[in-house]
Scaffold this active site. Structure first.
Site, PDB file in Angstrom:
ATOM      1  CG  ASP A  26      -2.098   0.915   1.109  1.00 46.04           C
ATOM      2  OD1 ASP A  26      -2.335   1.436  -0.009  1.00 46.04           O
ATOM      3  OD2 ASP A  26      -2.780   1.137   2.122  1.00 46.04           O
ATOM      4  CG  HIS A  43       0.070   2.436  -9.327  1.00 45.15           C
ATOM      5  ND1 HIS A  43      -0.184   2.061  -8.027  1.00 45.15           N
ATOM      6  CD2 HIS A  43      -0.998   3.186  -9.711  1.00 45.15           C
ATOM      7  CE1 HIS A  43      -1.353   2.565  -7.648  1.00 45.15           C
ATOM      8  NE2 HIS A  43      -1.858   3.256  -8.647  1.00 45.15           N
ATOM      9  CG  LEU A 137       9.449 -17.184  -3.691  1.00 46.50           C
ATOM     10  CD1 LEU A 137       9.332 -17.115  -2.169  1.00 46.50           C
ATOM     11  CD2 LEU A 137      10.014 -15.848  -4.187  1.00 46.50           C
TER      12      LEU A 137
HETATM   13  C1  IPE Z   1      -1.270   0.354  -3.581  1.00 48.59           C
HETATM   14  O1  IPE Z   1      -1.115   1.715  -3.532  1.00 48.59           O
HETATM   15  C2  IPE Z   1      -1.434  -0.173  -4.988  1.00 48.59           C
HETATM   16  C3  IPE Z   1      -2.725  -0.814  -5.277  1.00 48.59           C
HETATM   17  C4  IPE Z   1      -3.810  -0.761  -4.552  1.00 48.59           C
HETATM   18  C5  IPE Z   1      -2.829  -1.551  -6.508  1.00 48.59           C
HETATM   19  P1  IPE Z   1      -2.369   2.695  -3.516  1.00 48.59           P
HETATM   20  O2  IPE Z   1      -2.730   3.013  -4.939  1.00 48.59           O
HETATM   21  O3  IPE Z   1      -3.462   2.134  -2.701  1.00 48.59           O
HETATM   22  O4  IPE Z   1      -1.754   3.983  -2.848  1.00 48.59           O
HETATM   23  P2  IPE Z   1      -2.457   4.999  -1.835  1.00 48.59           P
HETATM   24  O5  IPE Z   1      -3.105   4.179  -0.752  1.00 48.59           O
HETATM   25  O6  IPE Z   1      -3.453   5.785  -2.628  1.00 48.59           O
HETATM   26  O7  IPE Z   1      -1.333   5.828  -1.328  1.00 48.59           O
HETATM   27 MG    MG Z   2      -4.085   2.343  -0.769  1.00 45.23          MG
END
Ligand code: IPE
Ligand code: MG
Length: 252
Positions: A26, A43, A137
């Site tokens: 996250d 991402h 793994l």
């Molecule tokens: C995690 O980061 C990636 C996925 C959910 C695919 P987020 O996109 O949830 O990032 P925040 O929570 O908005 O910072």
């Molecule tokens: Mg998130």
């Protein structure tokens, strides 16, 4: 009846190392926002963190690494972001599958496949098929995954067996449900890590987490690395797992 016969849980490693680590990756969006970058860049950097962590997991002797890649609830995000996330998954499999395979990684995918674009399904199947003989793994990718949906799916399959007269309702216990989840042969996670400081499961492995140690780390996923993983494992090792029993010292 399911043809799965392996137990859903395995004895924890006596050396104290977690056999199965699951990560809710996250904070990509917040990582990007803090730098004035688009969420997509967060991402993209998140995928780099994933590569690092898969390598580190090998090195630390982890046998199962589950990652929360796309949740059933992520569909509520803007279409453009969903497109970015799916694009990254496509690229990850196309670019990294050969390396994962030569590194002895077995890729497994949990979550709902129905309704996914055919090319995504084909890539997920290809990754599972190519790597199915690997044992170094197990990388379990939770994609279009939600724990409630997974449990509902198991309940539906069991209800169908009862309706068809193939199963006595009395035969359904917790182990039966475990065997009807998406990856019944994979032991429950010993350690679940969530990055970015959020302290909740968010529909991730809720059944399997019954006795998992939960470690919440404040850093955002793109900054996660081997050191952060080692720190989370050290925190896990300091915990005393009792599985509902008594502490080892006072139990005698
Ligand atoms: C995690 O980061 C990636 C996925 C959910 C695919 P987020 O996109 O949830 O990032 P925040 O929570 O908005 O910072
Ligand atoms: Mg998130």
């Amino acid at each position: 009846m399911s043809n799965a016969t392996a137990p859903a849980t395995e004895a924890p490693d006596p050396s104290g190392a977690p056999l199965h680590v699951a990560i809710n990756m996250d904070g990509n969006g917040r990582w990007a926002a803090a730098r004035g970058l688009p969420r997509a860049e967060g991402h993209r950097r998140g995928v780099e963190a994933l590569r690092r962590v898969v390598r580190a997991a090998h090195e630390l002797g982890i046998l199962y690494l589950t990652i929360f890649s796309f949740s059933s609830e992520n569909w509520s995000r803007p279409a453009s972001e969903i497109g970015d996330l799916f694009g990254l998954l496509r690229r990850f499999i196309r670019n990294d599958l050969a390396t994962l395979h030569s590194d002895g990684v077995r890729v497994r995918v949990i979550g709902e496949r129905d309704g996914l674009e055919p090319d995504i399904c084909a890539l997920l199947n290809e990754a599972e098929e190519l790597t199915k003989g690997n044992t170094r793994l197990n990388l379990v990718v939770a994609f279009n995954y939600g724990s409630r949906q997974e449990i509902a799916h198991a309940a539906r399959r069991l209800a169908r067996e009862v309706a068809e007269g193939k199963r006595d309702p009395q035969s359904i216990d917790a182990d039966t449900i475990s065997r009807y989840l998406d990856a019944p042969d994979i032991p429950d996670p010993d350690l679940i890590i969530r990055t970015s400081g959020e302290q909740r499961l968010s529909n991730f492995l809720m059944w399997q987490a019954a006795y998992s140690e939960l470690v919440f780390v404040p850093i955002h996923w793109p900054d996660f690395d081997k050191t952060a993983l080692e720190e989370a494992i050290a925190e896990y090792a300091r915990r005393e797992r009792r599985f509902g029993g008594l502490a080892a010292k006072t139990g005698s």
